[in-house]
Scaffold this motif. Structure first.
Motif, PDB file in Angstrom:
ATOM      1  N   ALA A   1      12.715  -1.288  14.866  1.00 32.96           N
ATOM      2  CA  ALA A   1      11.320  -0.532  14.564  1.00 32.96           C
ATOM      3  C   ALA A   1      10.867  -0.385  13.120  1.00 32.96           C
ATOM      4  CB  ALA A   1      11.321   0.801  15.395  1.00 32.96           C
ATOM      5  N   LEU A   2      11.749  -0.037  12.409  1.00 27.30           N
ATOM      6  CA  LEU A   2      11.753   0.054  10.838  1.00 27.30           C
ATOM      7  C   LEU A   2      11.367  -1.201  10.307  1.00 27.30           C
ATOM      8  CD1 LEU A   2      14.783   2.365   9.791  1.00 27.30           C
ATOM      9  CD2 LEU A   2      12.221   2.847   9.884  1.00 27.30           C
ATOM     10  N   MET A   3      11.975  -2.257  10.782  1.00 24.63           N
ATOM     11  CA  MET A   3      11.497  -3.666  10.092  1.00 24.63           C
ATOM     12  C   MET A   3      10.071  -4.090  10.512  1.00 24.63           C
ATOM     13  SD  MET A   3      15.161  -5.540  10.232  1.00 24.63           S
ATOM     14  CE  MET A   3      14.585  -7.173  10.449  1.00 24.63           C
ATOM     15  N   LEU A   4       9.864  -3.656  11.826  1.00 24.57           N
ATOM     16  CA  LEU A   4       8.585  -4.184  12.161  1.00 24.57           C
ATOM     17  C   LEU A   4       7.315  -3.498  11.586  1.00 24.57           C
ATOM     18  CD1 LEU A   4       9.197  -4.457  15.995  1.00 24.57           C
ATOM     19  CD2 LEU A   4       8.565  -6.368  14.646  1.00 24.57           C
ATOM     20  N   TYR A   5       7.458  -2.141  11.447  1.00 26.17           N
ATOM     21  CA  TYR A   5       6.691  -1.515  10.592  1.00 26.17           C
ATOM     22  C   TYR A   5       6.627  -1.901   9.229  1.00 26.17           C
ATOM     23  CZ  TYR A   5       4.175   2.638   8.638  1.00 26.17           C
ATOM     24  OH  TYR A   5       3.376   3.593   8.189  1.00 26.17           O
ATOM     25  N   GLY A   6       7.825  -2.193   8.515  1.00 24.05           N
ATOM     26  CA  GLY A   6       7.658  -2.831   7.251  1.00 24.05           C
ATOM     27  C   GLY A   6       6.784  -4.025   7.126  1.00 24.05           C
ATOM     28  N   ILE A   7       6.945  -4.789   8.043  1.00 25.58           N
ATOM     29  CA  ILE A   7       6.219  -6.390   8.089  1.00 25.58           C
ATOM     30  C   ILE A   7       4.931  -5.944   8.362  1.00 25.58           C
ATOM     31  CG2 ILE A   7       5.845  -8.203   9.595  1.00 25.58           C
ATOM     32  CD1 ILE A   7       8.959  -8.318  10.275  1.00 25.58           C
ATOM     33  N   PHE A   8       4.368  -5.052   9.062  1.00 25.06           N
ATOM     34  CA  PHE A   8       3.340  -4.650   9.154  1.00 25.06           C
ATOM     35  C   PHE A   8       2.820  -4.106   7.839  1.00 25.06           C
ATOM     36  CE2 PHE A   8       0.023  -1.020   9.962  1.00 25.06           C
ATOM     37  CZ  PHE A   8      -0.917  -1.811  10.344  1.00 25.06           C
ATOM     38  N   ARG A   9       3.164  -3.130   7.141  1.00 28.93           N
ATOM     39  CA  ARG A   9       2.726  -2.576   6.096  1.00 28.93           C
ATOM     40  C   ARG A   9       2.732  -3.839   5.121  1.00 28.93           C
ATOM     41  NH1 ARG A   9      -0.188   0.551   6.120  1.00 28.93           N
ATOM     42  NH2 ARG A   9       0.232   2.097   7.776  1.00 28.93           N
ATOM     43  N   VAL A  10       3.652  -4.698   4.853  1.00 28.28           N
ATOM     44  CA  VAL A  10       3.656  -6.056   4.050  1.00 28.28           C
ATOM     45  C   VAL A  10       2.370  -6.783   4.382  1.00 28.28           C
ATOM     46  CG1 VAL A  10       4.894  -8.185   3.174  1.00 28.28           C
ATOM     47  CG2 VAL A  10       5.925  -6.170   3.448  1.00 28.28           C
ATOM     48  N   TYR A  11       1.899  -7.170   5.673  1.00 32.09           N
ATOM     49  CA  TYR A  11       1.148  -7.895   6.097  1.00 32.09           C
ATOM     50  C   TYR A  11      -0.389  -7.146   5.599  1.00 32.09           C
ATOM     51  CZ  TYR A  11      -2.552  -9.460   9.216  1.00 32.09           C
ATOM     52  OH  TYR A  11      -3.820 -10.066   9.467  1.00 32.09           O
ATOM     53  N   ASN A  12      -0.464  -5.877   5.792  1.00 27.06           N
ATOM     54  CA  ASN A  12      -1.668  -5.232   5.326  1.00 27.06           C
ATOM     55  C   ASN A  12      -1.772  -5.214   3.940  1.00 27.06           C
ATOM     56  OD1 ASN A  12      -3.285  -4.286   7.222  1.00 27.06           O
ATOM     57  ND2 ASN A  12      -2.341  -2.019   7.488  1.00 27.06           N
ATOM     58  N   GLY A  13      -0.810  -4.965   3.092  1.00 29.05           N
ATOM     59  CA  GLY A  13      -1.033  -5.090   1.864  1.00 29.05           C
ATOM     60  C   GLY A  13      -1.335  -6.724   1.063  1.00 29.05           C
ATOM     61  N   ILE A  14      -0.853  -7.432   1.747  1.00 25.46           N
ATOM     62  CA  ILE A  14      -1.090  -8.881   1.264  1.00 25.46           C
ATOM     63  C   ILE A  14      -2.524  -9.084   1.809  1.00 25.46           C
ATOM     64  CG2 ILE A  14      -0.641 -11.033   1.806  1.00 25.46           C
ATOM     65  CD1 ILE A  14       2.367 -10.576   2.133  1.00 25.46           C
ATOM     66  N   ARG A  15      -2.991  -8.605   2.983  1.00 24.27           N
ATOM     67  CA  ARG A  15      -4.452  -8.964   3.237  1.00 24.27           C
ATOM     68  C   ARG A  15      -5.435  -8.220   2.400  1.00 24.27           C
ATOM     69  NH1 ARG A  15      -7.943  -6.145   6.565  1.00 24.27           N
ATOM     70  NH2 ARG A  15      -6.041  -4.656   7.057  1.00 24.27           N
ATOM     71  N   LYS A  16      -5.094  -6.886   2.141  1.00 24.36           N
ATOM     72  CA  LYS A  16      -5.900  -6.373   1.220  1.00 24.36           C
ATOM     73  C   LYS A  16      -6.100  -6.716  -0.153  1.00 24.36           C
ATOM     74  CE  LYS A  16      -5.840  -2.018   3.834  1.00 24.36           C
ATOM     75  NZ  LYS A  16      -5.407  -0.709   3.961  1.00 24.36           N
ATOM     76  N   LEU A  17      -4.848  -7.205  -0.537  1.00 27.15           N
ATOM     77  CA  LEU A  17      -4.828  -7.482  -2.137  1.00 27.15           C
ATOM     78  C   LEU A  17      -5.495  -9.069  -2.291  1.00 27.15           C
ATOM     79  CD1 LEU A  17      -1.345  -6.988  -3.524  1.00 27.15           C
ATOM     80  CD2 LEU A  17      -3.461  -6.223  -4.472  1.00 27.15           C
ATOM     81  N   PHE A  18      -5.314 -10.114  -1.201  1.00 22.87           N
ATOM     82  CA  PHE A  18      -5.640 -11.300  -1.578  1.00 22.87           C
ATOM     83  C   PHE A  18      -6.575 -11.970  -0.756  1.00 22.87           C
ATOM     84  CE2 PHE A  18      -1.089 -11.213  -2.645  1.00 22.87           C
ATOM     85  CZ  PHE A  18      -1.397 -11.352  -4.247  1.00 22.87           C
ATOM     86  N   PHE A  19      -6.941 -11.397   0.473  1.00 26.50           N
ATOM     87  CA  PHE A  19      -7.779 -11.988   1.421  1.00 26.50           C
ATOM     88  C   PHE A  19      -9.242 -10.974   1.819  1.00 26.50           C
ATOM     89  CE2 PHE A  19      -3.989 -13.758   2.734  1.00 26.50           C
ATOM     90  CZ  PHE A  19      -4.097 -14.953   2.292  1.00 26.50           C
ATOM     91  N   ASN A  20      -9.134  -9.734   1.083  1.00 27.29           N
ATOM     92  CA  ASN A  20     -10.397  -9.158   1.430  1.00 27.29           C
ATOM     93  C   ASN A  20     -11.552  -9.039   0.270  1.00 27.29           C
ATOM     94  OD1 ASN A  20     -11.688  -6.875   2.788  1.00 27.29           O
ATOM     95  ND2 ASN A  20     -10.638  -5.293   2.143  1.00 27.29           N
TER      96      ASN A  20
END
Length: 78
Positions: free
Chosen positions: A57-76
């Motif tokens: 569960a912690l790893m899935l939440y971490g992957i979600f956070r990393v995905y959100n951060g990358i999306r906001k940094l590079f693709f938004n």
């Protein structure tokens, strides 16, 4: 049209970086929860099965956070 552009707040780049860093920490905590007893780094009072579930569960939440951060940094881009 120009009023809309001048009233916008400048884009904050620190928040997506914070999401990336938090995501990495959650992934690391999840890995620790899964492998700590196997590596002799800790002994927990809950069963091994619940530690694996918590770690996943912690790893899935971490992957979600990393995905959100990358999306906001590079693709938004506006």
């Amino acid at each position: 049209m120009q009023d809309e552009q001048t009233n916008r707040l400048p884009e904050n780049r620190y928040r997506p970086m914070g999401e990336l860093i938090r995501g990495i920490f959650f992934i690391l905590f999840g890995l620790f929860a899964i492998f700590a007893e196997k590596l002799g780094l800790g002994e927990f009072r809950i069963s091994r099965q619940w530690m694996v579930i918590l770690g996943i569960a912690l790893m899935l939440y971490g992957i979600f956070r990393v995905y959100n951060g990358i999306r906001k940094l590079f693709f938004n881009r506006n």
